[in-house]
Design a protein around this motif. Structure first.
Motif, PDB file in Angstrom:
ATOM      1  N   PRO A 223       0.782  -1.437  -0.065  1.00 41.32           N
ATOM      2  CA  PRO A 223       0.056  -0.055   0.030  1.00 41.32           C
ATOM      3  C   PRO A 223       0.823   1.125   0.081  1.00 41.32           C
ATOM      4  CG  PRO A 223      -0.100  -0.943   2.188  1.00 41.32           C
ATOM      5  CD  PRO A 223       0.759  -2.048   1.450  1.00 41.32           C
ATOM      6  N   TRP A 224       0.265   2.508  -0.313  1.00 36.74           N
ATOM      7  CA  TRP A 224       0.751   3.674  -0.450  1.00 36.74           C
ATOM      8  C   TRP A 224       1.759   3.977   0.739  1.00 36.74           C
ATOM      9  CZ3 TRP A 224       1.545   8.226   1.959  1.00 36.74           C
ATOM     10  CH2 TRP A 224       2.046   9.520   1.300  1.00 36.74           C
ATOM     11  N   PRO A 225       2.942   4.558   0.595  1.00 35.13           N
ATOM     12  CA  PRO A 225       3.689   4.886  -0.755  1.00 35.13           C
ATOM     13  C   PRO A 225       4.495   3.766  -1.353  1.00 35.13           C
ATOM     14  CG  PRO A 225       4.835   5.847   1.168  1.00 35.13           C
ATOM     15  CD  PRO A 225       3.533   4.960   1.747  1.00 35.13           C
ATOM     16  N   ALA A 226       4.472   2.682  -0.649  1.00 33.66           N
ATOM     17  CA  ALA A 226       5.521   1.693  -1.271  1.00 33.66           C
ATOM     18  C   ALA A 226       5.476   1.349  -2.456  1.00 33.66           C
ATOM     19  CB  ALA A 226       5.084   0.178  -0.406  1.00 33.66           C
ATOM     20  N   SER A 227       4.226   1.346  -3.316  1.00 32.29           N
ATOM     21  CA  SER A 227       4.229   1.227  -4.715  1.00 32.29           C
ATOM     22  C   SER A 227       4.132   2.484  -5.458  1.00 32.29           C
ATOM     23  CB  SER A 227       2.892   0.453  -5.000  1.00 32.29           C
ATOM     24  OG  SER A 227       2.728  -0.811  -4.486  1.00 32.29           O
ATOM     25  N   GLY A 228       4.569   3.755  -4.937  1.00 34.46           N
ATOM     26  CA  GLY A 228       4.923   4.850  -5.647  1.00 34.46           C
ATOM     27  C   GLY A 228       3.903   5.685  -5.990  1.00 34.46           C
ATOM     28  N   GLU A 229       4.054   6.793  -6.138  1.00 33.63           N
ATOM     29  CA  GLU A 229       3.353   7.932  -6.777  1.00 33.63           C
ATOM     30  C   GLU A 229       4.045   8.951  -7.479  1.00 33.63           C
ATOM     31  OE1 GLU A 229       0.689  10.023  -3.792  1.00 33.63           O
ATOM     32  OE2 GLU A 229       1.030  11.947  -4.827  1.00 33.63           O
ATOM     33  N   ILE A 230       3.588   9.492  -8.738  1.00 33.41           N
ATOM     34  CA  ILE A 230       4.174  10.331  -9.471  1.00 33.41           C
ATOM     35  C   ILE A 230       3.459  11.593  -9.621  1.00 33.41           C
ATOM     36  CG2 ILE A 230       5.281  10.730 -11.655  1.00 33.41           C
ATOM     37  CD1 ILE A 230       5.230   7.750 -12.203  1.00 33.41           C
ATOM     38  N   ASP A 231       3.811  12.722  -8.963  1.00 32.50           N
ATOM     39  CA  ASP A 231       3.478  14.058  -9.102  1.00 32.50           C
ATOM     40  C   ASP A 231       4.050  14.839 -10.103  1.00 32.50           C
ATOM     41  OD1 ASP A 231       1.726  13.280  -6.841  1.00 32.50           O
ATOM     42  OD2 ASP A 231       2.950  14.395  -5.480  1.00 32.50           O
ATOM     43  N   ILE A 232       3.019  15.097 -11.534  1.00 38.30           N
ATOM     44  CA  ILE A 232       3.833  15.776 -12.364  1.00 38.30           C
ATOM     45  C   ILE A 232       3.678  17.387 -12.162  1.00 38.30           C
ATOM     46  CG2 ILE A 232       3.355  16.276 -14.760  1.00 38.30           C
ATOM     47  CD1 ILE A 232       2.057  13.582 -14.998  1.00 38.30           C
ATOM     48  N   MET A 233       2.451  17.714 -11.462  1.00 42.86           N
ATOM     49  CA  MET A 233       2.234  19.064 -11.187  1.00 42.86           C
ATOM     50  C   MET A 233       1.376  19.212  -9.925  1.00 42.86           C
ATOM     51  SD  MET A 233       0.274  21.750 -11.150  1.00 42.86           S
ATOM     52  CE  MET A 233      -1.276  21.387 -11.867  1.00 42.86           C
ATOM     53  N   GLU A 234       1.777  19.998  -8.978  1.00 39.94           N
ATOM     54  CA  GLU A 234       0.749  20.402  -8.074  1.00 39.94           C
ATOM     55  C   GLU A 234       1.387  21.661  -7.431  1.00 39.94           C
ATOM     56  OE1 GLU A 234       0.741  17.672  -4.747  1.00 39.94           O
ATOM     57  OE2 GLU A 234       2.777  17.613  -4.587  1.00 39.94           O
ATOM     58  N   SER A 235       0.160  22.653  -7.027  1.00 38.81           N
ATOM     59  CA  SER A 235       0.082  23.787  -6.649  1.00 38.81           C
ATOM     60  C   SER A 235      -0.813  24.366  -5.650  1.00 38.81           C
ATOM     61  CB  SER A 235       0.381  24.910  -7.933  1.00 38.81           C
ATOM     62  OG  SER A 235       0.412  26.221  -7.783  1.00 38.81           O
ATOM     63  N   ARG A 236      -0.862  25.595  -5.300  1.00 36.52           N
ATOM     64  CA  ARG A 236      -1.910  26.032  -4.479  1.00 36.52           C
ATOM     65  C   ARG A 236      -2.387  27.472  -5.057  1.00 36.52           C
ATOM     66  NH1 ARG A 236       2.836  25.416  -1.619  1.00 36.52           N
ATOM     67  NH2 ARG A 236       2.795  23.638   0.138  1.00 36.52           N
ATOM     68  N   GLY A 237      -3.799  27.675  -4.890  1.00 33.28           N
ATOM     69  CA  GLY A 237      -4.438  28.574  -5.611  1.00 33.28           C
ATOM     70  C   GLY A 237      -4.371  29.920  -4.985  1.00 33.28           C
ATOM     71  N   ASN A 238      -3.550  29.851  -3.737  1.00 37.40           N
ATOM     72  CA  ASN A 238      -3.419  31.176  -3.049  1.00 37.40           C
ATOM     73  C   ASN A 238      -2.584  32.178  -4.016  1.00 37.40           C
ATOM     74  OD1 ASN A 238      -4.068  28.978  -1.150  1.00 37.40           O
ATOM     75  ND2 ASN A 238      -3.916  30.752   0.291  1.00 37.40           N
ATOM     76  N   ASN A 239      -2.528  33.603  -3.745  1.00 36.74           N
ATOM     77  CA  ASN A 239      -1.960  34.352  -4.621  1.00 36.74           C
ATOM     78  C   ASN A 239      -0.238  34.410  -4.102  1.00 36.74           C
ATOM     79  OD1 ASN A 239      -1.191  36.445  -2.585  1.00 36.74           O
ATOM     80  ND2 ASN A 239      -2.861  37.368  -3.052  1.00 36.74           N
ATOM     81  N   TYR A 240       0.534  34.892  -5.053  1.00 32.07           N
ATOM     82  CA  TYR A 240       1.853  34.919  -5.056  1.00 32.07           C
ATOM     83  C   TYR A 240       2.626  35.393  -3.884  1.00 32.07           C
ATOM     84  CZ  TYR A 240       1.837  39.747  -5.673  1.00 32.07           C
ATOM     85  OH  TYR A 240       1.998  41.368  -5.423  1.00 32.07           O
ATOM     86  N   THR A 241       1.743  35.806  -2.936  1.00 28.98           N
ATOM     87  CA  THR A 241       2.345  36.455  -1.559  1.00 28.98           C
ATOM     88  C   THR A 241       2.295  35.291  -0.463  1.00 28.98           C
ATOM     89  OG1 THR A 241       0.205  37.244  -0.833  1.00 28.98           O
ATOM     90  CG2 THR A 241       1.608  38.687  -1.961  1.00 28.98           C
ATOM     91  N   TYR A 242       1.506  34.157  -0.829  1.00 29.66           N
ATOM     92  CA  TYR A 242       1.500  33.081  -0.089  1.00 29.66           C
ATOM     93  C   TYR A 242       2.906  32.590   0.540  1.00 29.66           C
ATOM     94  CZ  TYR A 242      -0.449  29.044   2.441  1.00 29.66           C
ATOM     95  OH  TYR A 242      -0.455  27.962   3.246  1.00 29.66           O
ATOM     96  N   PRO A 243       3.582  32.492   1.553  1.00 28.92           N
ATOM     97  CA  PRO A 243       4.670  32.138   2.049  1.00 28.92           C
ATOM     98  C   PRO A 243       5.109  30.745   1.433  1.00 28.92           C
ATOM     99  CG  PRO A 243       3.618  33.234   3.899  1.00 28.92           C
ATOM    100  CD  PRO A 243       2.633  32.866   2.888  1.00 28.92           C
ATOM    101  N   GLN A 244       4.476  29.833   1.367  1.00 28.97           N
ATOM    102  CA  GLN A 244       4.710  28.653   1.016  1.00 28.97           C
ATOM    103  C   GLN A 244       4.745  28.490  -0.554  1.00 28.97           C
ATOM    104  OE1 GLN A 244       2.040  26.427   3.967  1.00 28.97           O
ATOM    105  NE2 GLN A 244       3.316  24.783   3.321  1.00 28.97           N
TER     106      GLN A 244
END
Length: 419
Positions: A223-244
């Protein structure tokens, strides 16, 4: 006056005689034209003033060409078979390929959305697939209620907790406060090594979590994550001032490890910042290239790589995992039996497109930029719901908080899966 001392007249006469013997140059060649004697005879060294800069430009162009050529050569060229391509021009989703996931479990991240199979949250408009989060029906939240997705057989998860949500006004738990969409190609399009390209415009809006990612068709190594996961793209919708990092940052990563407490995603997580803009300002191609020797993600062109991981070392060695889990259970290498450095990324993976909302896993850090909930709170969803008049307008002001997908393409590398 002393004898022999020259008189003034004698000096003037001598000076006139000297001037008559010397031919003085004229100061002009013609009326109004100044004389420029330095042009009559050029200094042979002057030509280098022109030659040296030209040589510098030429050398710079040659070096630039060598660097570009070398870069192209290092991006290995493989042969592929196209297995799936859609531009949504038909106006419908092929049910043999796509599955609209229906569940309330938050995919293990404590996300706040209920994913639905309705046209409210996933639909085709103007030749594009739209994934759009919306508010939950308030009547399911303000009074005691139970949402049981197993009653009509719509739940796509096999776990009961992923199919049932409860509003209890006494203890503050509520049914998922928003609805959204998560689609996958598990039913009809998967690859083992190959390429993926998704042309998409990601959403803007506080606490949105858009992602283009892949999971294994089978949990071959556990079970996860032993069989892997590939994240091609992920982001946050908050604007560019968001510290993370908000809508000006996208990231790629691989998830792998013997158990969820030892997920080594941080070892190959890479972020890419937009240049003088945000990623949701326009459409971009989010791509993956994956072989038995390497895996990398890119944006718009294969040369603009985000994540790059070479399969030249077993993942168990990469992780440097502890001998035991926090509960004392001994950790065992789940990948040793294959003898391949690419394990667990050596099985068939399928594509997932989704817009998640919120979470309790740290993706949005507590106490940052007015985050209206605390991850560890048992009533985190209610805290989020109660702040809807703060975050929901940001979805509407910035394009409805929706992700628009123009096309999806998948290729299988030749030599695998019958290609």
């Amino acid at each position: 006056m002393a004898v022999g001392t020259p008189t003034e007249s004698t000096f003037q006469e001598a000076l006139r005689e000297q001037n008559d013997e010397i031919e003085l140059p004229t100061r002009t060649n013609a009326k109004g034209e100044a004389q420029r004697p330095w042009l009559d005879k050029k200094d042979p060294r002057e030509k280098w003033v022109t030659i040296i800069p030209l040589l510098g430009i030429l050398v710079g162009l040659i070096l630039s060409g060598i660097i570009v050529y070398d870069g192209l050569q290092t991006v290995q060229q493989n042969s592929y078979c196209p297995i799936f391509e859609v531009d949504f021009a038909t106006g419908t989703l092929d049910p043999k390929i796509w599955t609209k996931e229906v569940e309330v479990g938050g995919f293990g991240n404590g996300q706040f959305e209920e994913t639905t199979n309705t046209d409210e949250n996933a639909f085709i408009q103007d030749g594009m697939l739209i994934l759009k989060p919306t508010l939950q029906n308030p009547s399911l939240i303000i009074i005691n209620n139970t949402l049981n997705l197993t009653q009509d057989g719509s739940c796509t998860s096999t776990g009961w907790a992923n199919c049932v949500a409860i509003t209890n006004t006494t203890n503050g738990t509520i049914i998922n406060p928003v609805k959204s969409a998560r689609l996958n190609t598990k039913k009809g399009a998967s690859i083992k090594f190959g390429r993926v390209e998704v042309v998409a415009k990601i959403p803007a809006g506080n606490w949105l979590w858009p992602a283009i990612w892949m999971l294994p068709v089978n949990n071959t190594y556990g079970p996860w994550p032993a069989s892997g996961e590939i994240d091609i793209m992920e982001s946050r919708g908050n604007n560019y001032t968001y510290p993370q990092g908000g809508d000006n940052i996208v990231s790629s990563t691989l998830h792998w490890g013997p158990d969820p407490d030892n997920d080594a995603w941080w070892m190959n997580n890479v972020k890419r910042e937009a240049l003088h803009t945000t990623w949701n300002a326009d459409f971009h191609t989010y791509g993956l290239e994956w072989s038995e020797k390497y895996i990398f993600t890119y944006i718009d062109t294969r040369l603009l790589q985000v994540l790059y991981t070479q399969f030249n070392k077993p993942f168990w060695q990469r992780g440097n995992f502890p001998p035991a889990a926090p509960n004392g259970t001994r950790l065992v290498d789940p990948w040793s039996q294959t003898g391949r450095d690419s394990t667990p990324f050596d099985q068939e993976f399928y594509l997932i497109l989704d817009v998640a909302v919120g979470s309790t896993n740290g993706w949005f850090q507590d106490g940052v930029q007015g985050k209206p909930w605390v991850d560890a709170s048992p009533t985190a969803m209610k805290e989020f719901w109660d702040a809807r008049f703060q975050w929901y307008p940001t979805w509407q002001q910035q394009g409805g908080g929706e992700m628009a997908i123009k096309s999806v393409k998948m290729w299988q590398q030749k030599g695998y899966n019958g290609c």
